[in-house]
Design a protein around this motif. Sequence first.
Motif, PDB file in Angstrom:
ATOM      1  N   UNK A 120      35.745  53.400  36.536  1.00 49.98           N
ATOM      2  CA  UNK A 120      36.507  54.494  37.136  1.00 49.98           C
ATOM      3  C   UNK A 120      35.683  55.760  37.338  1.00 49.98           C
ATOM      4  N   UNK A 121      34.537  55.883  36.665  1.00 49.17           N
ATOM      5  CA  UNK A 121      33.887  57.194  36.611  1.00 49.17           C
ATOM      6  C   UNK A 121      33.525  57.719  37.993  1.00 49.17           C
ATOM      7  N   UNK A 122      33.142  56.846  38.907  1.00 45.51           N
ATOM      8  CA  UNK A 122      32.724  57.358  40.210  1.00 45.51           C
ATOM      9  C   UNK A 122      33.912  57.834  41.037  1.00 45.51           C
TER      10      UNK A 122
ATOM     11  N   UNK B  31      26.694  57.151  46.969  1.00 46.15           N
ATOM     12  CA  UNK B  31      26.665  58.394  46.213  1.00 46.15           C
ATOM     13  C   UNK B  31      27.836  59.297  46.584  1.00 46.15           C
ATOM     14  N   UNK B  32      28.227  59.277  47.845  1.00 46.60           N
ATOM     15  CA  UNK B  32      29.292  60.174  48.281  1.00 46.60           C
ATOM     16  C   UNK B  32      30.674  59.627  47.985  1.00 46.60           C
ATOM     17  N   UNK B  33      30.894  58.371  48.300  1.00 42.76           N
ATOM     18  CA  UNK B  33      32.264  57.849  48.237  1.00 42.76           C
ATOM     19  C   UNK B  33      32.439  56.616  47.394  1.00 42.76           C
ATOM     20  N   UNK B  34      31.426  56.267  46.593  1.00 44.07           N
ATOM     21  CA  UNK B  34      31.552  55.085  45.774  1.00 44.07           C
ATOM     22  C   UNK B  34      31.285  53.815  46.561  1.00 44.07           C
ATOM     23  N   UNK B  69      20.092  48.835  44.973  1.00 46.57           N
ATOM     24  CA  UNK B  69      20.116  49.091  43.531  1.00 46.57           C
ATOM     25  C   UNK B  69      18.716  48.979  42.941  1.00 46.57           C
ATOM     26  N   UNK B  70      17.981  47.950  43.379  1.00 42.78           N
ATOM     27  CA  UNK B  70      16.618  47.798  42.877  1.00 42.78           C
ATOM     28  C   UNK B  70      15.779  49.007  43.250  1.00 42.78           C
ATOM     29  N   UNK B 118      26.128  55.651  39.077  1.00 43.16           N
ATOM     30  CA  UNK B 118      27.508  55.528  38.618  1.00 43.16           C
ATOM     31  C   UNK B 118      28.273  54.521  39.462  1.00 43.16           C
ATOM     32  N   UNK B 119      28.039  54.538  40.761  1.00 43.54           N
ATOM     33  CA  UNK B 119      28.779  53.624  41.621  1.00 43.54           C
ATOM     34  C   UNK B 119      28.418  52.168  41.404  1.00 43.54           C
ATOM     35  N   UNK B 120      27.170  51.927  41.065  1.00 41.26           N
ATOM     36  CA  UNK B 120      26.704  50.550  40.943  1.00 41.26           C
ATOM     37  C   UNK B 120      26.763  50.019  39.523  1.00 41.26           C
ATOM     38  N   UNK B 121      26.862  50.896  38.515  1.00 42.14           N
ATOM     39  CA  UNK B 121      26.614  50.442  37.149  1.00 42.14           C
ATOM     40  C   UNK B 121      27.561  49.332  36.722  1.00 42.14           C
TER      41      UNK B 121
END
Lengths: 227, 227
Positions: A120-122, B31-34, B69-70, B118-121
Amino acid sequence: MPAPAHRRSYRREGEEKRRDDLIAAAMSLVAEGGPEAATVRAIAARAGVTPGLIRHYFQSKEELTHAAYRHVMESMTQEAVRAVETLPADDPLSRLAAFIAANFRPPVMTPLLVGVWAGYMHLGRNDPVMHAIHEATYLGYRDRLQALIAALPRPSDPARDRREAIACNALIDGLWIEGGSLPDSFDPGEVTRIALDGIGAMLGVTFPATAYPATAYPSLPDRKTNP
Amino acid sequence: MPAPAHRRSYRREGEEKRRDDLIAAAMSLVAEGGPEAATVRAIAARAGVTPGLIRHYFQSKEELTHAAYRHVMESMTQEAVRAVETLPADDPLSRLAAFIAANFRPPVMTPLLVGVWAGYMHLGRNDPVMHAIHEATYLGYRDRLQALIAALPRPSDPARDRREAIACNALIDGLWIEGGSLPDSFDPGEVTRIALDGIGAMLGVTFPATAYPATAYPSLPDRKTNP
DNA sequence: ATGGAAGTTATACGTTCGAACAATAAGGGA
DNA sequence: TCCCTTATTGTTCGAACGTATAACTTCCAT
């Protein structure tokens, strides 16, 4: 395509239980497969109902997401607060230690909770409601931590307290993410000890031995003390 | 609906440039919108091409996600490594400080990079390829940090080095997330100073003044020294 | 018993996603 | 200059998503 012979039978449940079930279903799905796995159909299936019921208890899926995120964040803060408020105000060192330690045992440091947080963090970056929930819990947490640090018996220095609260908060977050993501990489209580040692070193204090978790492994089969 | 009179004109570009453009477009959208904002249509639009082209350079959208991601993870590790390898091996304190400081300035600590992370983790939890990329970079980072700690001039103690590497890594992660998410909440160089002070306290060492960023604000309009 | 409110199911709708594919423009080699 | 490879476009398709809604079932009040 013939009409279905029979509808499935069901039981009526109270509103509170249904909402809790749906929130728990959404949380576990997010923890397992990320936000994209928490579809209304999957949530309904896990909660043992049909998709349409979600819209009976929540105006939209977004509202259910907000409820689930708020539940996750509030449960963590409440757990740390509860650990502190049982201790006397004249023992600030133990109070700080209890606040720290509460983050590194269930129900706070669990793969489920870390997974939900990660999933949820993003969303807090764009959704204003999610951002408000995040801010209310996150900054509130750091302020409380800074208050516990400021209560330590030493000369007052608000600027130093701020820097140290930032550092301690960052250390707690990083350890919580690591410990919750890879629970098998650490011995029981190890993360708590690392956190207390690290924060103690940064603050120049030594936490009482009673603040540390009991040594976990006698590593011998015969134990004299119980659980 | 009439057939289009003309196709839009375009230029042929080299394979490398197209791939880089698509990766950069995917990164900025995440980064902007997930992750949910990084659709093939949106990525293509931002890269200035049509959606079909993505499948010409990547077998699937998933493959583009892996490449992005890489790229993110490797760029961060490379930056920290580069900061260390210019320093002499007989100055372990400066080497450790340089490794730490590299994480808290561009191009590592930026809202874009933290947002992509954050979006990819959460994808690393299920996707085996993402998990492998994460592990290869993340654990490699911590091992390198532990090696720098072990090189400090003090009695050898591998178990202590492990605990301290875990703590330092957690502190760096937490500060990086905070500093990258809320860049306006900190003065320039403040996060770096907090990290160096905190890690120095935890390790019982004092980093040389040259390891700290130059004081950012003369807070006076006239500066004697340069840009 | 029985009626009616409300919890719950089942079905359908419109949208958007990743993917597939044929058609076309571009640019270098002969 | 022409032609052939291929980079790129434009369009279409099936699947899955969130949402909407009507029909049905449960269960309490009477």
